[in-house]
Design a protein around this motif. Structure first.
Motif, mmCIF file in Angstrom:
data_model
loop_
_atom_site.group_PDB
_atom_site.id
_atom_site.type_symbol
_atom_site.label_atom_id
_atom_site.label_comp_id
_atom_site.label_asym_id
_atom_site.label_seq_id
_atom_site.Cartn_x
_atom_site.Cartn_y
_atom_site.Cartn_z
ATOM 1 N N UNK A 47 0.838 -1.205 0.000
ATOM 2 C CA UNK A 47 0.000 0.000 0.000
ATOM 3 C C UNK A 47 0.870 1.250 0.000
ATOM 4 N N UNK A 48 1.923 1.243 0.787
ATOM 5 C CA UNK A 48 2.828 2.397 0.808
ATOM 6 C C UNK A 48 3.574 2.541 -0.512
ATOM 7 N N UNK A 49 3.951 1.424 -1.104
ATOM 8 C CA UNK A 49 4.636 1.461 -2.388
ATOM 9 C C UNK A 49 3.705 1.991 -3.481
ATOM 10 N N UNK A 50 2.445 1.561 -3.460
ATOM 11 C CA UNK A 50 1.480 2.005 -4.468
ATOM 12 C C UNK A 50 1.080 3.467 -4.292
ATOM 13 N N UNK A 51 1.228 3.976 -3.095
ATOM 14 C CA UNK A 51 0.863 5.367 -2.825
ATOM 15 C C UNK A 51 1.692 6.321 -3.686
ATOM 16 N N UNK A 52 2.929 5.988 -3.936
ATOM 17 C CA UNK A 52 3.801 6.827 -4.759
ATOM 18 C C UNK A 52 3.577 6.618 -6.251
ATOM 19 N N UNK A 53 2.805 5.626 -6.620
ATOM 20 C CA UNK A 53 2.620 5.287 -8.030
ATOM 21 C C UNK A 53 1.169 5.421 -8.481
ATOM 22 N N UNK A 54 0.425 6.295 -7.874
ATOM 23 C CA UNK A 54 -0.973 6.574 -8.218
ATOM 24 C C UNK A 54 -1.875 5.349 -8.115
ATOM 25 N N UNK A 55 -1.598 4.483 -7.199
ATOM 26 C CA UNK A 55 -2.452 3.322 -6.959
ATOM 27 C C UNK A 55 -3.274 3.527 -5.701
ATOM 28 N N UNK A 56 -4.040 4.603 -5.675
ATOM 29 C CA UNK A 56 -4.749 4.987 -4.458
ATOM 30 C C UNK A 56 -5.793 3.943 -4.065
ATOM 31 N N UNK A 57 -6.614 3.511 -5.003
ATOM 32 C CA UNK A 57 -7.663 2.544 -4.663
ATOM 33 C C UNK A 57 -7.082 1.197 -4.254
ATOM 34 N N UNK A 58 -6.073 0.761 -4.961
ATOM 35 C CA UNK A 58 -5.426 -0.501 -4.588
ATOM 36 C C UNK A 58 -4.764 -0.371 -3.219
ATOM 37 N N UNK A 59 -4.168 0.783 -2.953
ATOM 38 C CA UNK A 59 -3.558 1.016 -1.649
ATOM 39 C C UNK A 59 -4.583 1.000 -0.525
ATOM 40 N N UNK A 60 -5.734 1.628 -0.771
ATOM 41 C CA UNK A 60 -6.801 1.604 0.233
ATOM 42 C C UNK A 60 -7.311 0.189 0.468
ATOM 43 N N UNK A 61 -7.440 -0.568 -0.600
ATOM 44 C CA UNK A 61 -7.898 -1.955 -0.460
ATOM 45 C C UNK A 61 -6.894 -2.781 0.344
ATOM 46 N N UNK A 62 -5.618 -2.556 0.108
ATOM 47 C CA UNK A 62 -4.598 -3.291 0.856
ATOM 48 C C UNK A 62 -4.566 -2.874 2.322
ATOM 49 N N UNK A 63 -4.765 -1.591 2.587
ATOM 50 C CA UNK A 63 -4.829 -1.142 3.982
ATOM 51 C C UNK A 63 -6.062 -1.717 4.679
ATOM 52 N N UNK A 64 -7.167 -1.798 3.943
ATOM 53 C CA UNK A 64 -8.374 -2.407 4.505
ATOM 54 C C UNK A 64 -8.115 -3.875 4.848
ATOM 55 N N UNK A 65 -7.466 -4.590 3.929
ATOM 56 C CA UNK A 65 -7.142 -5.996 4.178
ATOM 57 C C UNK A 65 -6.246 -6.134 5.406
ATOM 58 N N UNK A 66 -5.256 -5.263 5.520
ATOM 59 C CA UNK A 66 -4.366 -5.306 6.683
ATOM 60 C C UNK A 66 -5.148 -5.055 7.969
ATOM 61 N N UNK A 67 -6.108 -4.134 7.922
ATOM 62 C CA UNK A 67 -6.933 -3.849 9.104
ATOM 63 C C UNK A 67 -7.742 -5.082 9.505
ATOM 64 N N UNK A 68 -8.403 -5.685 8.552
ATOM 65 C CA UNK A 68 -9.247 -6.851 8.850
ATOM 66 C C UNK A 68 -8.399 -7.993 9.406
ATOM 67 N N UNK A 69 -7.263 -8.230 8.810
ATOM 68 C CA UNK A 69 -6.404 -9.312 9.289
ATOM 69 C C UNK A 69 -5.824 -9.004 10.667
ATOM 70 N N UNK A 70 -5.497 -7.750 10.924
ATOM 71 C CA UNK A 70 -4.977 -7.373 12.244
ATOM 72 C C UNK A 70 -6.031 -7.575 13.325
ATOM 73 N N UNK A 71 -7.238 -7.139 13.050
ATOM 74 C CA UNK A 71 -8.327 -7.326 14.012
ATOM 75 C C UNK A 71 -8.561 -8.815 14.256
#
Length: 113
Positions: A47-71
């Motif tokens: 997600x952090x890598x995609x943030x610099x490459x205009x992958x905002x939606x993919x980055x948000x999806x990956x952060x969401x996945x990380x949140x769900x897995x962390x919980x």
């Protein structure tokens, strides 16, 4: 509600709890929790890598996945330490509800625009 918001709503309120519930049914082994931790770290890194490459939606999806897995990992750890079935149920319900929290952040951000 826009189609994008409707999709985000469905993902947060259907896919998140379903994914978490499915993962909490897995046997509570160290290898599974370690694998989940590896996926969380990889998701956040991507997600952090995609943030610099205009992958905002993919980055948000990956952060969401990380949140769900962390919980889910936290809930698995708490359930492992509790033998009484009543607190185990509340831990499960709390984890399933916590997976929906990213929606409220998105909705609040949308209201601010």
């Amino acid at each position: 509600m826009t189609p994008a918001a409707l999709i985000a709503f469905a993902i947060c309120f259907v896919a998140g709890p379903a994914l978490s519930a499915g993962l909490m049914r897995l046997p509570d082994r160290r290898a599974i929790v370690s694998g989940l931790a590896l996926v969380v770290a990889t998701s956040v890194s991507l997600a952090l890598w995609l943030q610099d490459r205009d992958g905002v939606l993919a980055g948000l999806a990956l952060l969401w996945l990380a949140w769900v897995l962390s919980v889910t990992m936290i809930a698995m750890g708490l359930r492992r330490r509790t033998a009484n079935p009543r607190p185990r149920r509340w831990i499960t319900v709390s984890a399933l509800l916590a997976t929906t929290l990213p929606w409220f952040g998105l909705a609040t951000a949308d209201l601010m625009v």
